[in-house]
Design a protein around this motif. Structure first.
Motif, short mmCIF file in Angstrom:
data_model
loop_
_atom_site.label_atom_id
_atom_site.label_comp_id
_atom_site.label_asym_id
_atom_site.label_seq_id
_atom_site.Cartn_x
_atom_site.Cartn_y
_atom_site.Cartn_z
N GLU A 1 0.86 -1.19 0.00
CA GLU A 1 0.00 0.00 0.00
C GLU A 1 0.90 1.24 0.00
N TRP A 2 0.60 2.18 -0.93
CA TRP A 2 1.38 3.40 -1.04
C TRP A 2 0.46 4.60 -0.87
N ASN A 3 0.99 5.66 -0.29
CA ASN A 3 0.19 6.85 -0.02
C ASN A 3 0.88 8.09 -0.60
N GLY A 4 0.09 8.97 -1.19
CA GLY A 4 0.63 10.20 -1.76
C GLY A 4 -0.27 10.74 -2.83
N SER A 5 -0.29 12.05 -2.99
CA SER A 5 -1.17 12.68 -3.98
C SER A 5 -0.53 12.77 -5.35
N SER A 6 0.77 12.47 -5.45
CA SER A 6 1.46 12.53 -6.73
C SER A 6 2.24 11.24 -6.96
N PRO A 7 2.26 10.71 -8.21
CA PRO A 7 3.00 9.49 -8.49
C PRO A 7 4.48 9.58 -8.14
N THR A 8 5.02 10.80 -8.11
CA THR A 8 6.44 10.96 -7.79
C THR A 8 6.68 11.22 -6.30
N LYS A 9 5.60 11.33 -5.52
CA LYS A 9 5.72 11.60 -4.10
C LYS A 9 4.94 10.56 -3.29
N LEU A 10 5.25 9.28 -3.50
CA LEU A 10 4.56 8.20 -2.80
C LEU A 10 5.45 7.62 -1.71
N SER A 11 4.83 7.17 -0.64
CA SER A 11 5.55 6.50 0.45
C SER A 11 4.80 5.23 0.82
N LYS A 12 5.56 4.17 1.08
CA LYS A 12 4.97 2.87 1.40
C LYS A 12 4.50 2.88 2.85
#
Length: 443
Positions: free
Chosen positions: A19-30
């Motif tokens: 599961e990844w969280n973030g509003s941008s595809p380049t700014k995701l965190s697991k």
């Protein structure tokens, strides 16, 4: 070996689900991981809970996909804009306090109907002022968004100053507060219109609505903090006129400085008359084109000429061009001497250029589009630049347009400028003409 039927799902010896969280595809965190196999099953949570909560909190104040979803000048502009807003809300408490005391709040001799009438008259003049300002200047706000943004806040300063001085002149109280209301009405129209233009500029992913909503959240927080500080300042300075004036004037100076820094941060990539003039002047001098950021440091953002660009070239080229000139504004002699004599140079163009007393008048064809108007304005700038350098003015400018215009436009495009149209005052006067050769006329 036994084969699977077409309807049978494939068999995996192990599976990892993340599961990844973030509003941008380049700014995701697991944040969450599941690992499963035929012999084991495990769940692992990643990242601190505080980090997740902080990220969710920021989503109420910054656009989705930030910072890649907005232009680079978004953050510095918002910082200065919020600081100037904060000073405005503090001063509002001081000016409102003075206004209410002038109306008679807290005095036994004051009547409700009298205070109500004065407040109504104040609001009425403000509404009328807003309508008149929209009528005279509403269509010009897009082309000079930076200047009008600054002017709007300066008018707001003037309006609050009127409220603060109103108790000092009881006999002219209504007149003074009405002037202040009119001043603030200009602010409301200009600030709202220019904010819409700036929001479109910031939106890199067609997210203007999201940016506007988050800007509203930022403004709300600044309002609450400003109101709290304003009540504190009003409480401390009550009964001390010198302290009130010192606080108000100090905050006003800071407000003006913060507004100036805010608009100076903006690097708009739309072409208006002044930015086009700066670009063309630099191109004719060096053969190179300036970027939006470079032009932003040269263009004028004040109602008066105080910028490095103006000191270098006080009579900027755009002031020598009148776009959308009426044919009927020429008298019979001028039509023969200026208009008819140059018409042959523009047989393939959707505009006519007429130079008269150092001013280049642009007559726009009724079928011209945004690209044609931009081309006519650039051509007029070239003509104005050569007004005192060339004897064959129209011929030389036509040669430049044929050889250099497309090169200029391509270089402008390559640096991110929008070349679809020219942001200018509306062109309400157009013309139509038909070229006929001598052979066709004889036939």
């Amino acid at each position: 070996m036994k084969s699977l039927s077409p309807s049978s799902p494939p068999f995996f010896s192990s599976l990892t689900l993340e599961e990844w969280n973030g509003s941008s595809p380049t700014k995701l965190s697991k944040t969450f991981t599941i690992k499963a196999s035929s012999s084991s099953f495990s769940i692992q949570r990643s990242g601190a809970r505080f980090t997740h909560v902080w990220r969710r909190f920021l989503q109420a104040f910054v656009p989705e996909g930030f910072p890649s979803s907005v232009t680079p000048d978004y953050v510095p502009f918002q910082i200065w804009d919020l600081l100037q807003g904060l000073s405005t809300y503090i001063r509002t408490m001081l000016s409102t306090q003075a206004l209410l005391s002038a109306i008679g709040v807290g005095e036994k001799s004051a009547t409700v109907i009298g205070a109500t009438f004065q407040w109504f008259l104040r609001d009425l003049t403000g509404m009328v002022g807003g309508i008149l300002f929209t009528f005279y200047q509403g269509s010009n706000l897009d082309s000079n968004a930076k200047m009008w943004r600054l002017v709007a806040d300066l008018m707001n300063d003037l309006g609050m100053l009127m409220d603060l001085i109103s108790p000092l002149f009881p006999s002219a109280f209504v007149f003074i507060v009405c002037l202040g209301s009119i001043s603030r009405s200009f602010t409301g129209v200009a600030s709202g219109a220019t904010r819409a233009a700036l929001t479109q500029h910031f939106a890199l992913q067609d997210n203007a609505a999201d940016i506007s909503a988050k800007e509203g959240s930022q403004e709300t927080v600044a309002t609450m903090v400003g109101m709290a500080l304003g009540m504190l300042v009003a409480r401390i300075t009550i009964g001390h006129p010198l302290a009130i004036w010192f606080s108000f004037l100090s905050l006003t100076l800071f407000h003006m400085y913060a507004n100036y820094r805010a608009v100076r941060c903006l690097a708009l990539n739309s072409l208006n008359p002044e930015r086009s003039s700066i670009l063309l002047h630099h191109f004719t001098e060096t053969g190179q084109v300036l970027s939006p950021k470079q032009v932003s440091s040269l263009e004028n953002v004040l109602p008066i000429q105080l910028t490095p660009w103006s000191s270098k070239k006080a009579n900027s080229l755009d002031t020598k061009v009148r776009l959308g000139t009426r044919i009927s504004s020429f008298d019979e002699m001028e039509i023969k001497e200026h208009l008819l004599s140059v018409a042959s140079y523009y047989t393939k163009a959707k505009y006519l250029l007429v130079e008269k007393k150092g001013i280049v008048n642009v007559i726009v064809h009724k079928d011209s589009n945004g690209a044609d108007i931009l081309k006519s304005f650039i051509h007029a700038l070239v003509l104005a630049n050569n007004a005192y350098k060339s004897k064959s003015l129209h011929s030389d400018s036509q040669t430049w347009m044929e050889n250099q215009y497309e090169v200029f436009i391509q270089k402008v495009k390559s640096l991110g400028w929008k070349t679809e149209r020219l942001l200018s005052s509306p062109i309400i006067w157009r013309a139509n003409w038909i070229h006929q050769s001598a052979a066709e006329k004889n036939d």
